[in-house]
Design a protein around this motif. Structure first.
Motif, PDB file in Angstrom:
ATOM      1  N   LYS A 152      -7.636  -9.292  -3.232  1.00 42.72           N
ATOM      2  CA  LYS A 152      -8.303  -8.744  -4.398  1.00 42.72           C
ATOM      3  C   LYS A 152      -7.360  -7.805  -5.154  1.00 42.72           C
ATOM      4  O   LYS A 152      -6.362  -7.415  -4.583  1.00 42.72           O
ATOM      5  CB  LYS A 152      -9.566  -8.003  -3.967  1.00 42.72           C
ATOM      6  N   HIS A 182     -12.271  -7.476   2.191  1.00 46.37           N
ATOM      7  CA  HIS A 182     -12.256  -7.086   3.604  1.00 46.37           C
ATOM      8  C   HIS A 182     -13.542  -6.393   4.053  1.00 46.37           C
ATOM      9  O   HIS A 182     -13.823  -6.331   5.232  1.00 46.37           O
ATOM     10  CB  HIS A 182     -11.003  -6.266   3.941  1.00 46.37           C
ATOM     11  N   TYR A 183     -14.354  -5.924   3.083  1.00 43.96           N
ATOM     12  CA  TYR A 183     -15.632  -5.321   3.502  1.00 43.96           C
ATOM     13  C   TYR A 183     -16.519  -6.337   4.219  1.00 43.96           C
ATOM     14  O   TYR A 183     -17.290  -5.984   5.101  1.00 43.96           O
ATOM     15  CB  TYR A 183     -16.359  -4.685   2.303  1.00 43.96           C
ATOM     16  N   LYS A 186     -16.126  -6.452   7.927  1.00 43.69           N
ATOM     17  CA  LYS A 186     -16.559  -5.313   8.756  1.00 43.69           C
ATOM     18  C   LYS A 186     -17.801  -5.693   9.538  1.00 43.69           C
ATOM     19  O   LYS A 186     -18.746  -6.248   8.988  1.00 43.69           O
ATOM     20  CB  LYS A 186     -16.854  -4.084   7.860  1.00 43.69           C
ATOM     21  N   GLU A 220     -14.449   8.187  -0.469  1.00 44.65           N
ATOM     22  CA  GLU A 220     -13.146   8.290   0.197  1.00 44.65           C
ATOM     23  C   GLU A 220     -12.598   9.683   0.004  1.00 44.65           C
ATOM     24  O   GLU A 220     -12.732  10.259  -1.077  1.00 44.65           O
ATOM     25  CB  GLU A 220     -12.161   7.300  -0.418  1.00 44.65           C
ATOM     26  N   ARG A 227       0.011   5.004  -5.085  1.00 47.79           N
ATOM     27  CA  ARG A 227      -0.219   3.654  -5.621  1.00 47.79           C
ATOM     28  C   ARG A 227      -0.434   3.660  -7.128  1.00 47.79           C
ATOM     29  O   ARG A 227      -1.165   2.804  -7.652  1.00 47.79           O
ATOM     30  CB  ARG A 227      -1.452   3.039  -4.963  1.00 47.79           C
ATOM     31  N   TYR A 230      -0.280   0.356  -9.293  1.00 43.77           N
ATOM     32  CA  TYR A 230      -1.455  -0.509  -9.196  1.00 43.77           C
ATOM     33  C   TYR A 230      -2.696   0.176  -9.765  1.00 43.77           C
ATOM     34  O   TYR A 230      -3.422  -0.381 -10.584  1.00 43.77           O
ATOM     35  CB  TYR A 230      -1.679  -0.886  -7.727  1.00 43.77           C
ATOM     36  N   ASP A 239     -11.002  -1.698  -8.390  1.00 35.65           N
ATOM     37  CA  ASP A 239     -10.525  -1.499  -7.020  1.00 35.65           C
ATOM     38  C   ASP A 239     -11.675  -1.552  -6.006  1.00 35.65           C
ATOM     39  O   ASP A 239     -11.487  -2.040  -4.896  1.00 35.65           O
ATOM     40  CB  ASP A 239      -9.795  -0.147  -6.928  1.00 35.65           C
ATOM     41  N   MET A 240     -12.833  -1.059  -6.370  1.00 34.04           N
ATOM     42  CA  MET A 240     -13.932  -0.946  -5.395  1.00 34.04           C
ATOM     43  C   MET A 240     -15.256  -1.549  -5.878  1.00 34.04           C
ATOM     44  O   MET A 240     -15.943  -2.228  -5.122  1.00 34.04           O
ATOM     45  CB  MET A 240     -14.199   0.536  -5.066  1.00 34.04           C
ATOM     46  N   HIS A 244     -15.985  -4.676  -3.313  1.00 37.61           N
ATOM     47  CA  HIS A 244     -16.619  -4.153  -2.095  1.00 37.61           C
ATOM     48  C   HIS A 244     -18.071  -3.705  -2.316  1.00 37.61           C
ATOM     49  O   HIS A 244     -18.972  -4.042  -1.559  1.00 37.61           O
ATOM     50  CB  HIS A 244     -15.826  -2.966  -1.546  1.00 37.61           C
ATOM     51  N   LYS A 344     -12.803   8.489  -5.208  1.00 33.08           N
ATOM     52  CA  LYS A 344     -11.696   9.012  -4.399  1.00 33.08           C
ATOM     53  C   LYS A 344     -11.732  10.536  -4.420  1.00 33.08           C
ATOM     54  O   LYS A 344     -12.289  11.143  -5.320  1.00 33.08           O
ATOM     55  CB  LYS A 344     -10.360   8.522  -4.954  1.00 33.08           C
ATOM     56  N   LYS A 349     -14.686  10.670   4.131  1.00 35.47           N
ATOM     57  CA  LYS A 349     -14.735   9.212   4.117  1.00 35.47           C
ATOM     58  C   LYS A 349     -16.070   8.795   4.707  1.00 35.47           C
ATOM     59  O   LYS A 349     -16.343   9.032   5.881  1.00 35.47           O
ATOM     60  CB  LYS A 349     -13.586   8.691   4.989  1.00 35.47           C
ATOM     61  N   GLN A 379     -19.472   2.983   7.861  1.00 36.70           N
ATOM     62  CA  GLN A 379     -18.320   3.633   8.486  1.00 36.70           C
ATOM     63  C   GLN A 379     -18.268   5.089   8.080  1.00 36.70           C
ATOM     64  O   GLN A 379     -18.772   5.412   7.004  1.00 36.70           O
ATOM     65  CB  GLN A 379     -17.022   2.941   8.065  1.00 36.70           C
TER      66      GLN A 379
HETATM   67  C1  BG6 Z   1      -9.144  -1.243  -0.756  1.00 36.03           C
HETATM   68  C2  BG6 Z   1      -8.792  -0.413  -1.961  1.00 36.03           C
HETATM   69  O1  BG6 Z   1      -9.566  -2.521  -1.142  1.00 36.03           O
HETATM   70  O2  BG6 Z   1     -10.188  -0.617  -0.041  1.00 36.03           O
HETATM   71  C3  BG6 Z   1      -8.414   0.999  -1.562  1.00 36.03           C
HETATM   72  O3  BG6 Z   1      -7.742  -1.026  -2.675  1.00 36.03           O
HETATM   73  C4  BG6 Z   1      -9.471   1.603  -0.679  1.00 36.03           C
HETATM   74  O4  BG6 Z   1      -8.208   1.814  -2.701  1.00 36.03           O
HETATM   75  C5  BG6 Z   1      -9.839   0.673   0.451  1.00 36.03           C
HETATM   76  O5  BG6 Z   1      -8.963   2.813  -0.161  1.00 36.03           O
HETATM   77  C6  BG6 Z   1     -11.027   1.178   1.249  1.00 36.03           C
HETATM   78  O6  BG6 Z   1     -11.221   0.353   2.353  1.00 36.03           O
HETATM   79  P1  BG6 Z   1     -11.810   0.935   3.702  1.00 36.03           P
HETATM   80  O7  BG6 Z   1     -11.919  -0.238   4.606  1.00 36.03           O
HETATM   81  O8  BG6 Z   1     -10.859   1.978   4.189  1.00 36.03           O
HETATM   82  O9  BG6 Z   1     -13.137   1.524   3.350  1.00 36.03           O
END
Ligand code: BG6
Length: 488
Positions: A152, A182-183, A186, A220, A227, A230, A239-240, A244, A344, A349, A379
């Motif tokens: 992504k 990747h979410y 999880k 977060e 970064r 990007y 990004d999120m 996600h 952010k 977190k 999480q």
């Molecule tokens: C990524 C983003 O896809 O997900 C990051 O690019 C972000 O900016 C991260 O920090 C958060 O993932 P996780 O698994 O740590 O919640």
């Protein structure tokens, strides 16, 4: 275990690959989950020999926090599975050499040339690499299966995502494409569907008759982490939010699928995304709030504001926080708002989904009438809790809120990296946890108004929250007078 195969990782010297991907793949291999014949071809732009790459990869495994406990001798064996190719992604040579590597693996792989190509590169390279592989016929499945995993963000808005889909489809079939979020890998995110549809007691309450609203938070504490290149282009929405957070929303709001296969599930996800009421650019201020962090204090230390981070423009209007109210135009959710926030440099977190129920219709006891909350802790401190009112012991019938709590510790095992789950699924050909083309398209449609209203527009209000706080005040008003963000 999957069939013998080669995993080709483009962008193998990048951050994601070094910190997450290589450790995840190593973990799978060490646990014997990748079958008897497996190897990795790393691909990058910088020149390196196989030996140098092997050193590099082993160093990455030794230093990443994500690497499982290393068994005696296993690094040395893993090392022998690694190869490297480099070159310019716009010309044919590098793909040609990758093809040769697949040919060379054929014998060890029982006459098959199965391959997964993982594009762990900046988004601008997704199209050139998928086309380069296509030009050389490496997507062709006559001698083994071929799959493409794409990181992504998939596109940078609706139009470019569509163009990217079209471009990739000129060589690859949709069944070969695995867009990664990747979410979805999880464990706690997969459990959303399991809890909703594997129990009888939740689903009857999961609708407008009983649910007041839903809150989704992905906070977060991290800032930019170097970064800027990007992030200045992306911002929090790309990004999120588009990926996600939209996935989390979808899994809470979707209807039960008719079967558990990839397409039945993804059909339902698309259906609920389609039902989200569009937010036109001119109405964004009523439904969404953007923010950017200023300097502040986090865990007792001073941290710089976003605009003071290296390589960020002094007047940058890139948002690092967004809160949005979504409305879903269907029978189940009519009138139930979904509040979503992510940012952010917030105080900690934490990712959580809270289903907040309506108040009881009548207050018989003093102190009652609180809303029950079913909270999914995605999480950290993974678990699920239910908050309800209980009589406090004693003469008065006074109520107090109490919590029933399930914690993942109960299973006694740690949770695996989302990347291991997803890489293994792709190698097994299971696309359930990968967003389909139309899903990505609808997720972009939902955030389109926000991008149109905000992208590149001056943001005189920025910075509008201090690092270490829960975001701009305007985000509280978004909820109206009778609701508020949970204190996490
Ligand atoms: C990524 C983003 O896809 O997900 C990051 O690019 C972000 O900016 C991260 O920090 C958060 O993932 P996780 O698994 O740590 O919640």
């Amino acid at each position: 275990a999957p069939e013998p195969a080669t995993l080709v990782i483009f962008g193998v010297t990048g951050d994601l690959s070094r910190r997450k991907l290589l450790p995840a793949v190593f973990g799978l291999w060490q646990d014997g989950l990748l079958g008897s014949a497996f190897n990795i071809v790393g691909v990058g732009r910088q020149p390196m020999t196989d030996q140098e790459f092997r050193d590099y990869a082993l160093e990455a495994l030794k230093t990443s926090k994500e690497t499982d406990a290393i068994q005696e001798g296993s690094l040395e064996k893993f090392r022998d599975l690694l190869y490297y190719e480099y070159g310019d992604f716009d010309t044919d040579e590098v793909y040609d050499r990758v093809g040769t590597r697949l040919d060379e693996a054929e014998e060890a792989h029982g006459g098959r040339k199965n391959a997964v190509f993982y594009l762990s590169t900046p988004p601008s390279l997704f199209q050139p690499i998928s086309a380069g592989l296509g030009r050389l016929g490496l997507q062709n499945e006559t001698e083994g299966w071929r799959r493409l995993i794409i990181e992504k963000p998939f596109g940078r808005d609706l139009e470019s995502a569509r163009a990217l889909n079209d471009a990739i489809h000129s060589d690859w079939d949709e069944e070969q494409i695995y867009r990664i979020d990747h979410y979805l890998g999880k464990e706690t995110v997969q459990n959303l569907m399991a809890i909703r549809f594997g129990n009888a007691i939740f689903e009857p309450l999961w609708n407008r008759s009983y649910v007041d609203h839903v809150q989704i938070t992905a906070a977060e504490d991290l800032g930019l982490e170097g970064r800027a290149g990007y992030y200045e282009e992306a911002g929090i929405i790309r990004d999120m939010l588009q990926n996600h957070l939209m996935q989390l929303f979808t899994l809470v709001a979707m209807e039960p699928p008719v079967a558990s296969d990839a397409n039945a599930i993804r059909d339902e996800k698309v259906k609920v995304l389609r039902a989200v009421k569009p937010i036109p650019a001119e109405h964004v201020s009523e439904s969404a709030v953007r923010g950017q962090y200023g300097a502040g204090t986090l865990y007792g230390e001073r941290v710089p504001g976003y605009r003071e981070e290296p390589n960020v423009k002094a007047e940058s209007s890139t948002p690092t926080y967004v809160a949005v109210k979504l409305e879903v135009d269907n029978w189940r959710w009519q009138g139930v708002p979904f509040f979503i926030r992510t940012g952010k440099r917030l105080p900690k977190k934490v990712t959580e989904i809270a289903v907040v129920f309506k108040r009881p219709p009548l207050g018989l006891f003093p102190g009652g009438l609180e809303r029950n909350v079913l909270a999914f802790r995605i999480q950290p401190d993974e678990g699920v809790s239910l908050k309800f009112s209980s009589k406090t012991p004693g003469q008065e019938n006074a109520l107090r809120e109490v919590t029933m709590d399930f914690r993942y510790d109960a299973f006694g095992a740690g949770l695996e990296s989302p990347y291991s789950r997803l890489v293994l699924d792709a190698m097994l050909g299971d696309a359930t946890l990968f967003p389909r083309e139309d899903e990505v398209d609808h997720a972009w449609q939902i955030v389109s108004g926000l991008l149109e209203a905000w992208d590149g527009k001056p943001a005189p209000e920025f910075p509008n929250y201090n690092s270490g706080t829960w975001g701009p005040e305007a985000a509280d008003q978004l909820m109206g007078p009778d609701r508020r963000w949970r204190r996490l």
